[in-house]
Scaffold this motif. Structure first.
Motif, short mmCIF file in Angstrom:
data_model
loop_
_atom_site.label_atom_id
_atom_site.label_comp_id
_atom_site.label_asym_id
_atom_site.label_seq_id
_atom_site.Cartn_x
_atom_site.Cartn_y
_atom_site.Cartn_z
N VAL A 79 -2.72 -3.87 -5.97
CA VAL A 79 -1.76 -4.31 -4.80
C VAL A 79 -2.02 -6.04 -4.58
O VAL A 79 -2.96 -6.56 -5.30
CB VAL A 79 -2.15 -3.53 -3.61
CG1 VAL A 79 -1.81 -2.23 -3.62
CG2 VAL A 79 -3.71 -3.85 -3.13
N GLY A 94 0.84 -1.19 -0.01
CA GLY A 94 0.10 0.10 -0.12
C GLY A 94 0.92 1.22 -0.04
O GLY A 94 1.89 1.17 -0.19
N ARG A 117 -0.71 -3.25 6.34
CA ARG A 117 -2.36 -3.41 5.97
C ARG A 117 -2.91 -2.21 6.52
O ARG A 117 -4.15 -1.65 6.01
CB ARG A 117 -2.63 -4.74 6.63
CG ARG A 117 -2.05 -5.78 5.87
CD ARG A 117 -2.20 -7.17 6.63
NE ARG A 117 -1.62 -8.41 5.90
CZ ARG A 117 -0.19 -8.76 6.25
NH1 ARG A 117 0.40 -8.28 7.18
NH2 ARG A 117 0.15 -9.82 5.67
N ALA A 176 -7.20 -5.44 -5.52
CA ALA A 176 -6.52 -6.27 -4.51
C ALA A 176 -6.53 -7.64 -4.74
O ALA A 176 -7.73 -8.14 -4.86
CB ALA A 176 -6.92 -6.19 -2.94
N LEU A 233 -9.11 0.47 -6.65
CA LEU A 233 -8.62 -0.71 -5.89
C LEU A 233 -8.66 -1.89 -6.54
O LEU A 233 -9.76 -2.41 -6.86
CB LEU A 233 -8.97 -0.71 -4.43
CG LEU A 233 -8.13 -1.53 -3.51
CD1 LEU A 233 -6.95 -1.36 -3.40
CD2 LEU A 233 -8.93 -2.10 -2.23
N TRP A 293 -2.05 -9.13 1.11
CA TRP A 293 -3.30 -9.28 2.07
C TRP A 293 -4.17 -10.49 1.82
O TRP A 293 -5.04 -10.31 1.47
CB TRP A 293 -3.83 -7.81 2.41
CG TRP A 293 -4.86 -7.62 3.58
CD1 TRP A 293 -5.02 -8.77 4.60
CD2 TRP A 293 -5.22 -6.40 4.26
NE1 TRP A 293 -5.60 -8.29 5.62
CE2 TRP A 293 -5.85 -6.88 5.44
CE3 TRP A 293 -5.20 -5.14 3.76
CZ2 TRP A 293 -6.36 -5.82 6.08
CZ3 TRP A 293 -6.13 -4.31 4.43
CH2 TRP A 293 -6.50 -4.55 5.76
#
Length: 274
Positions: free
Chosen positions: A228, A125, A187, A244, A242, A231
């Motif tokens: 990203v 991040g 995170r 993820a 975003l 996580w």
């Protein structure tokens, strides 16, 4: 050309090959964006490194915390992690020096405009006070150290959790530690940009005073799209700004590819990775 953003591989090479077959990936005309953590814990880190390196400009990679761990172990900067460390085949390989030299040239952040929207890729991040341009400049700052003659002492100095926040008066090594920890480990952080690097659970398990980094109000990359990984408890999550991608391949979940900017999702099961 199709750009496929790929989640954390962590040595799950067979899963990666099945995923790329399913995507009909053609290195002559397509491109991979790798969100980092190419290696460690999975069984085929060596094969993964060799393959991604062989793709040349067809693969854009940013460094994850496990990739940096590999470089740190190679530089005798940190102790080995025991049974969770699956790096021995890399160190025994005849091309280990070439692979490590290649890994050291990979950045922490990559940015590109696709269909008028800026996409920024990092492993974990970005702190709320950083713009995308800041992220690229800070990534380059760390890269100069990794590619320089003093990379081993530099890697020694990276180990640690503090400082947990950013300010311009930090000394050179503290700056680097904050940059690396934010881009490869973060995170949760507070609205003031103070990281918590201990909690690894789901977003609803945020420590008091902290939120998932991408939910901090007013973060300066809110209008960019962040791509990203890192996580696994978050899983695949896509919002307008975003993407993820860590869907827990190493833990028996899935390895995920998302096309950019179209956002077609393709996954394969990873039940046999470990």
């Amino acid at each position: 050309m199709t750009i496929w953003a790929i989640g954390d591989i962590q040595g799950c090479f067979d899963s990666l090959q099945r995923l790329l077959d399913k995507c009909r990936f053609d290195p002559a005309q397509d491109q991979l964006w790798m969100v980092g953590d190419l290696v460690n814990r999975g069984p085929q880190s060596l094969e993964t490194l060799r393959f991604i390196r062989s793709l040349g400009a067809s693969a854009i990679t940013v460094l994850g915390n496990h990739d940096l761990y590999l470089l740190m172990v190679a530089a005798n900067a940190v102790p080995r992690r025991g049974k969770d460390d699956t790096l021995d085949p890399i160190f025994a390989a005849p091309d280990v020096a070439d692979l490590l030299d290649w890994l050291k040239t990979q950045p922490l952040a990559h940015a590109q405009v696709l269909d008028g929207q800026r996409y920024v890729m990092v492993h974990a991040g970005l702190l709320p006070e950083w713009t995308a341009d800041d992220a690229l400049a800070l990534s380059a700052e760390v890269s100069r150290h990794l590619r320089g003659p003093q990379f081993a002492p530099f890697l020694n100095a990276l180990w640690g959790d503090s400082p947990l926040g950013w300010h311009k008066q930090l000394n050179e090594l503290d700056r680097a530690r904050v940059i690396v920890n934010a881009m490869t480990r973060m995170r949760f952080c507070s609205k003031q940009g103070v990281m918590d690097l201990k909690i690894k659970g789901k977003p609803e398990n945020a420590p008091v005073g902290h939120v998932p980094w991408f939910e901090v109000p007013g973060r300066k990359t809110a209008k960019d799209t962040l791509v990203v990984g890192h996580w696994s408890a978050l899983g695949l999550k896509m919002t307008p700004n975003l993407v993820a991608l860590d869907s827990g391949c190493l833990w028996g979940g899935h390895l995920t590819a998302v096309s950019l900017p179209e956002r077609e999702v393709i996954q394969v099961s990873c039940t046999t990775c470990r």
